[in-house]
Design a protein around this motif. Structure first.
Motif, PDB file in Angstrom:
ATOM      1  N   ALA A  41       3.642   0.222   6.777  1.00 13.38           N
ATOM      2  CA  ALA A  41       3.767   1.566   6.774  1.00 13.38           C
ATOM      3  C   ALA A  41       4.458   1.991   5.591  1.00 13.38           C
ATOM      4  CB  ALA A  41       4.677   1.734   7.928  1.00 13.38           C
ATOM      5  N   PRO A  42       3.774   2.536   4.790  1.00 13.60           N
ATOM      6  CA  PRO A  42       4.103   3.147   3.222  1.00 13.60           C
ATOM      7  C   PRO A  42       5.225   4.282   3.342  1.00 13.60           C
ATOM      8  CG  PRO A  42       1.901   3.910   3.433  1.00 13.60           C
ATOM      9  CD  PRO A  42       2.204   2.822   4.858  1.00 13.60           C
ATOM     10  N   PHE A  43       5.371   4.907   4.183  1.00 12.06           N
ATOM     11  CA  PHE A  43       6.206   6.017   4.246  1.00 12.06           C
ATOM     12  C   PHE A  43       7.575   5.541   4.682  1.00 12.06           C
ATOM     13  CE2 PHE A  43       8.819   9.197   6.470  1.00 12.06           C
ATOM     14  CZ  PHE A  43       8.919  10.341   5.495  1.00 12.06           C
ATOM     15  N   PHE A  44       7.862   4.408   5.550  1.00 12.02           N
ATOM     16  CA  PHE A  44       8.879   3.806   5.960  1.00 12.02           C
ATOM     17  C   PHE A  44       9.182   2.429   4.927  1.00 12.02           C
ATOM     18  CE2 PHE A  44       7.113   5.867   9.588  1.00 12.02           C
ATOM     19  CZ  PHE A  44       8.300   6.838  10.073  1.00 12.02           C
ATOM     20  N   ASN A  45       8.388   2.347   4.165  1.00 10.36           N
ATOM     21  CA  ASN A  45       8.263   0.915   3.180  1.00 10.36           C
ATOM     22  C   ASN A  45       8.627  -0.094   4.123  1.00 10.36           C
ATOM     23  OD1 ASN A  45       8.270  -0.569   1.103  1.00 10.36           O
ATOM     24  ND2 ASN A  45      10.292  -0.264   0.409  1.00 10.36           N
ATOM     25  N   THR A  46       7.912  -0.230   5.373  1.00  9.52           N
ATOM     26  CA  THR A  46       8.129  -1.449   6.108  1.00  9.52           C
ATOM     27  C   THR A  46       6.998  -2.220   6.360  1.00  9.52           C
ATOM     28  OG1 THR A  46       9.881  -0.105   7.445  1.00  9.52           O
ATOM     29  CG2 THR A  46       8.807  -2.081   8.648  1.00  9.52           C
ATOM     30  N   LEU A  47       7.048  -3.429   6.330  1.00  9.47           N
ATOM     31  CA  LEU A  47       5.679  -4.400   6.509  1.00  9.47           C
ATOM     32  C   LEU A  47       5.985  -5.274   7.504  1.00  9.47           C
ATOM     33  CD1 LEU A  47       3.725  -5.372   3.607  1.00  9.47           C
ATOM     34  CD2 LEU A  47       4.553  -7.110   5.111  1.00  9.47           C
ATOM     35  N   ALA A  59       5.374 -14.499  13.344  1.00  6.19           N
ATOM     36  CA  ALA A  59       5.443 -12.996  12.788  1.00  6.19           C
ATOM     37  C   ALA A  59       6.579 -12.347  12.216  1.00  6.19           C
ATOM     38  CB  ALA A  59       5.184 -12.144  13.962  1.00  6.19           C
ATOM     39  N   TRP A  60       6.550 -11.615  11.123  1.00  4.82           N
ATOM     40  CA  TRP A  60       7.750 -11.237  10.597  1.00  4.82           C
ATOM     41  C   TRP A  60       7.656  -9.591  10.094  1.00  4.82           C
ATOM     42  CZ3 TRP A  60       4.349 -14.895   8.943  1.00  4.82           C
ATOM     43  CH2 TRP A  60       4.773 -16.503   8.912  1.00  4.82           C
ATOM     44  N   LYS A  61       8.949  -9.323  10.014  1.00  8.78           N
ATOM     45  CA  LYS A  61       9.063  -7.714   9.610  1.00  8.78           C
ATOM     46  C   LYS A  61       9.819  -7.883   8.201  1.00  8.78           C
ATOM     47  CE  LYS A  61      11.469  -3.206  10.902  1.00  8.78           C
ATOM     48  NZ  LYS A  61      12.181  -2.619  12.175  1.00  8.78           N
ATOM     49  N   GLU A  62       9.527  -6.953   7.386  1.00  7.35           N
ATOM     50  CA  GLU A  62      10.255  -6.766   5.996  1.00  7.35           C
ATOM     51  C   GLU A  62      10.544  -5.274   5.962  1.00  7.35           C
ATOM     52  OE1 GLU A  62      10.016  -7.417   1.246  1.00  7.35           O
ATOM     53  OE2 GLU A  62       8.432  -8.376   2.633  1.00  7.35           O
ATOM     54  N   ASN A  63      11.856  -4.994   5.904  1.00  6.39           N
ATOM     55  CA  ASN A  63      12.326  -3.777   6.063  1.00  6.39           C
ATOM     56  C   ASN A  63      12.596  -3.116   4.616  1.00  6.39           C
ATOM     57  OD1 ASN A  63      14.672  -4.328   4.718  1.00  6.39           O
ATOM     58  ND2 ASN A  63      15.964  -4.298   6.683  1.00  6.39           N
ATOM     59  N   ASN A  64      12.939  -1.783   4.782  1.00  9.04           N
ATOM     60  CA  ASN A  64      12.733  -1.029   3.287  1.00  9.04           C
ATOM     61  C   ASN A  64      13.843  -1.550   2.444  1.00  9.04           C
ATOM     62  OD1 ASN A  64      14.957   0.029   4.913  1.00  9.04           O
ATOM     63  ND2 ASN A  64      14.619   2.082   4.143  1.00  9.04           N
ATOM     64  N   LEU A  65      14.661  -2.326   2.671  1.00  8.99           N
ATOM     65  CA  LEU A  65      15.814  -2.885   1.974  1.00  8.99           C
ATOM     66  C   LEU A  65      15.267  -4.464   1.320  1.00  8.99           C
ATOM     67  CD1 LEU A  65      18.925  -2.329   3.713  1.00  8.99           C
ATOM     68  CD2 LEU A  65      18.093  -0.977   1.983  1.00  8.99           C
ATOM     69  N   GLY A  66      13.818  -4.725   1.650  1.00 12.52           N
ATOM     70  CA  GLY A  66      13.460  -6.100   1.382  1.00 12.52           C
ATOM     71  C   GLY A  66      13.951  -7.289   2.292  1.00 12.52           C
TER      72      GLY A  66
END
Length: 248
Positions: free
Chosen positions: A117-123, A131-138
């Protein structure tokens, strides 16, 4: 390879954001079903496709943004499925709820999924049972589905339908959140939401990456008759999915 696919998704997302932040660059046209498509879709598609051809030159690719003869693809057991800009309507509305979707299908099952999600910089990403989540703080962490006493249902922001209304009338206790693109799958995978009921038309590129991430996080994606949503081209008649639900 998962890291390479994640970087591809980020590269496509960066390209999309250049258009998002300068709407004068956006050219809009319409498909035969009257849904919008933009040059941001096409440019993101080229980034992903060229990257995948370098990483796995022997694995074929199916993309929403290209014409595919379904009959010619039916013998493929393993293939990439991409939706370079899922949620073009949300992109044009500028609400941020759009994603880049990449998935790898093996024998009808999505075994790798990446949603950025590029607007939220969340992957969000998955491979087999992780499964993993990488937030906007890396910060990257493993994610899992979670139950709730009062389940949160996520539904499409841009595709209301009568069957969904009937379904909701039968449920007594729930909370509801409308959301664009494949972010609905992501909220279930991370444990924030519990159910995503879908009755309207979707295509395999809309669901495969989210499907991969949800099952890796411990959830399921099934048709309303109780069968797993399947991506085996040899057992299908088109790229259109049956109605389904995703759940924790």
């Amino acid at each position: 390879m998962l890291d390479q696919i994640c970087q591809l998704a980020r590269n496509a997302g960066s390209c999309i954001m250049k258009f998002y932040n300068n709407q004068k660059l956006v050219n809009i046209s319409y498909k035969s079903d009257n849904t919008p498509i933009t040059n941001a879709d096409y440019e993101a598609n080229n980034i992903i496709k060229n990257g995948l051809l370098l990483i796995t030159p022997d694995i074929p690719i199916i993309s929403e943004e290209e014409s595919h003869n379904f009959i010619n693809n039916r013998h493929w057991n393993n293939y990439w499925l991409i939706d370079p800009l899922d949620g073009t309507k949300e992109f044009l509305k500028k609400n941020g709820e759009f994603t880049v979707n990449i998935s790898l299908i093996k024998n009808g099952v999505p075994i790798l999924g990446v949603i950025y999600a590029p607007f939220f910089n969340t992957l969000y990403s998955s491979f087999h049972q992780n499964a993993w989540k990488e937030n906007n703080l890396g910060i990257k962490e493993k994610i899992n589905v979670a139950q709730a006493d009062v389940p949160l249902l996520v539904t499409s922001r841009s595709h209301p339908d009568k069957e969904l209304k009937n379904y909701l009338e039968k449920i007594k206790n729930y909370k509801l959140k409308k959301l664009g693109s494949s972010l609905k799958f992501c909220l279930i995978a991370e444990g924030t939401a519990q159910i995503y009921p879908r009755f309207g038309n979707t295509h395999i590129w809309d669901t495969a990456a989210g499907h991969a991430i949800i099952i890796a996080a411990g959830g399921e994606v099934k048709t309303w008759s109780g069968k797993d949503l399947n991506y085996s081209l040899s057992s299908r008649y088109s790229f259109v999915n049956a109605s389904f639900y995703a759940s924790a």
